[in-house]
Design an enzyme around this catalytic site. Structure first.
Site, short mmCIF file in Angstrom:
data_model
loop_
_atom_site.label_atom_id
_atom_site.label_comp_id
_atom_site.label_asym_id
_atom_site.label_seq_id
_atom_site.Cartn_x
_atom_site.Cartn_y
_atom_site.Cartn_z
N LYS A 1 -20.38 26.51 -59.06
CA LYS A 1 -19.74 27.29 -57.80
C LYS A 1 -18.37 27.19 -58.03
O LYS A 1 -17.91 26.44 -57.06
CB LYS A 1 -20.47 27.05 -56.67
CG LYS A 1 -20.43 28.14 -55.49
CD LYS A 1 -21.27 28.19 -54.56
CE LYS A 1 -20.85 29.24 -53.47
NZ LYS A 1 -20.60 30.59 -53.76
N ARG B 1 -25.17 20.43 -54.12
CA ARG B 1 -24.49 21.54 -55.35
C ARG B 1 -23.27 21.54 -55.59
O ARG B 1 -22.61 21.58 -56.48
CB ARG B 1 -25.03 22.86 -54.84
CG ARG B 1 -24.72 23.81 -56.01
CD ARG B 1 -25.44 25.42 -55.30
NE ARG B 1 -24.66 26.05 -54.20
CZ ARG B 1 -25.12 27.20 -53.51
NH1 ARG B 1 -26.19 27.78 -54.31
NH2 ARG B 1 -24.58 27.52 -52.54
N1 PMP Z 1 -25.48 33.86 -56.46
C1 PMP Z 1 -23.85 33.96 -56.38
C2 PMP Z 1 -22.94 34.30 -57.62
C3 PMP Z 1 -23.43 33.51 -55.12
O1 PMP Z 1 -21.90 33.57 -54.91
C4 PMP Z 1 -24.24 33.35 -54.16
C5 PMP Z 1 -23.44 32.75 -52.66
N2 PMP Z 1 -23.20 31.51 -52.86
C6 PMP Z 1 -25.56 33.44 -54.13
C7 PMP Z 1 -26.10 33.60 -55.50
C8 PMP Z 1 -26.47 32.90 -53.22
O2 PMP Z 1 -26.61 31.45 -52.95
P1 PMP Z 1 -26.90 30.76 -51.61
O3 PMP Z 1 -28.15 31.33 -51.36
O4 PMP Z 1 -26.66 29.35 -51.98
O5 PMP Z 1 -25.84 31.37 -50.66
#
Ligand code: PMP
Length: 301
Positions: free
Chosen positions: A153, A54
């Site tokens: 991200k 990612r």
């Molecule tokens: N949505 C957003 C906007 C985030 O910042 C995160 C945290 N990374 C998530 C969802 C959840 O993603 P993950 O399960 O990969 O941490």
């Protein structure tokens, strides 16, 4: 918090106090960069490869070249944990555009800055999981995908920060963000699921969400457990009338939601399916991952 903590910074492990970047870093000046949040459980880094993938996808989307291969980056993460003697930890990777003259153009920045921080985890309070959290829908809409894709991200989190401020000002624990069309997307740093008539439903990526790695793991756990699970657009009405609601994220794991915009969800207590999934997720997290240290046999042999 961790005395003697060592930070990976552009190829070297440096003490926390010395881990500094230029005030001309475009990550600071313009939010130009990408990041990841990863977690290690008991000597296993949970879903390291998907996190690294990612990160590289985010970097590719913003035409940012990371000066390491994905395999090297995985090893850097593991080495940062070893250097800090951490078995359970939160890991933050930051890749910024790097230092360059003022002005938006990334061409001003010859080299990305790469930072890896590993810290012992500040766990969310236990009571949060026992009592559940309260959400409000915020007026700040999630970025449209054709403005700044939520799938990236990026270091530009102001959209989420504005939503978080709004939720906290309203006295809620978290904010629920809609897209420009009014469909449910996600919370400010977590994905959302609802449970309705025994099935799990979560918004599809095309409504504009970060494709959470915890979200993916929960979908897999549910499928293996014979729980029907699907991606579908959700309206606020769907959320208000759900049997259960929960959020997923690396730091949060699975957090029960007990109220949304003043509507009590279920009986106002964390739901049975939510708690069952949380237990299954924690079982998976301590076993399914990349080992931080080479196995003893490998070292001796
Ligand atoms: N949505 C957003 C906007 C985030 O910042 C995160 C945290 N990374 C998530 C969802 C959840 O993603 P993950 O399960 O990969 O941490």
């Amino acid at each position: 918090m961790n005395p003697g903590q060592l930070i990976f910074l552009n190829g070297a492990f440096v003490p926390k106090e010395a881990a500094v970047v230029s005030v001309y870093d475009h990550g600071l000046l313009y939010g130009d960069g990408v990041f990841e949040g990863i977690r290690a459980y008991d000597g296993n880094v949970f879903r390291l490869k998907p996190h690294i993938d990612r990160l590289y996808d985010s970097a590719k989307a913003i035409l940012l070249e990371i000066p390491y291969s994905p395999a090297e980056m995985e090893e850097i993460v593991l080495e940062t944990l070893r250097k800090n003697r951490l078995h359970s930890a939160y890991i933050r990777i930051v890749v910024s555009r790097g230092a360059g003259d003022l002005g938006l153009d990334p061409a001003r920045c010859p080299r990305a800055n790469v930072i890896v921080i590993a810290e012992s985890l500040a766990l969310y309070p236990k009571e949060l999981y026992e009592r559940g959290i309260r959400l409000v829908t915020v007026s700040t809409r999630r970025n449209r995908s054709d403005v700044l894709s939520p799938a990236i991200k990026s270091l530009n989190y102001l959209n989420n920060i504005l939503a978080k401020l709004e939720a906290k000002n309203a006295g809620a624990d978290e904010g629920l963000m809609l897209n420009a069309d009014g469909y449910v997307t996600e919370a400010t740093g977590e994905n959302i699921f609802i449970v309705k008539h025994g099935a799990l439903i979560t918004p599809p990526p095309y409504v504009g969400i970060l494709k959470g790695i915890t979200r993916q793991a929960v979908m897999e756990i549910a499928a293996e457990d014979g729980i029907p699970v699907r991606e579908d657009v959700l309206t606020l009405h769907d959320v208000y009338t759900a049997d259960e609601v929960f959020l997923t994220g690396t730091a949060a794991e699975i957090v029960p939601v007990v109220a949304v915009d003043g509507r009590t969800i279920g009986d106002g207590r964390p739901g049975a399916m939510t708690l069952r999934l949380l237990e299954a997720f924690r079982r998976l997290a301590v076993t399914d991952g990349t080992k931080i240290s080479p196995a003893v046999e490998d070292r001796v042999g």
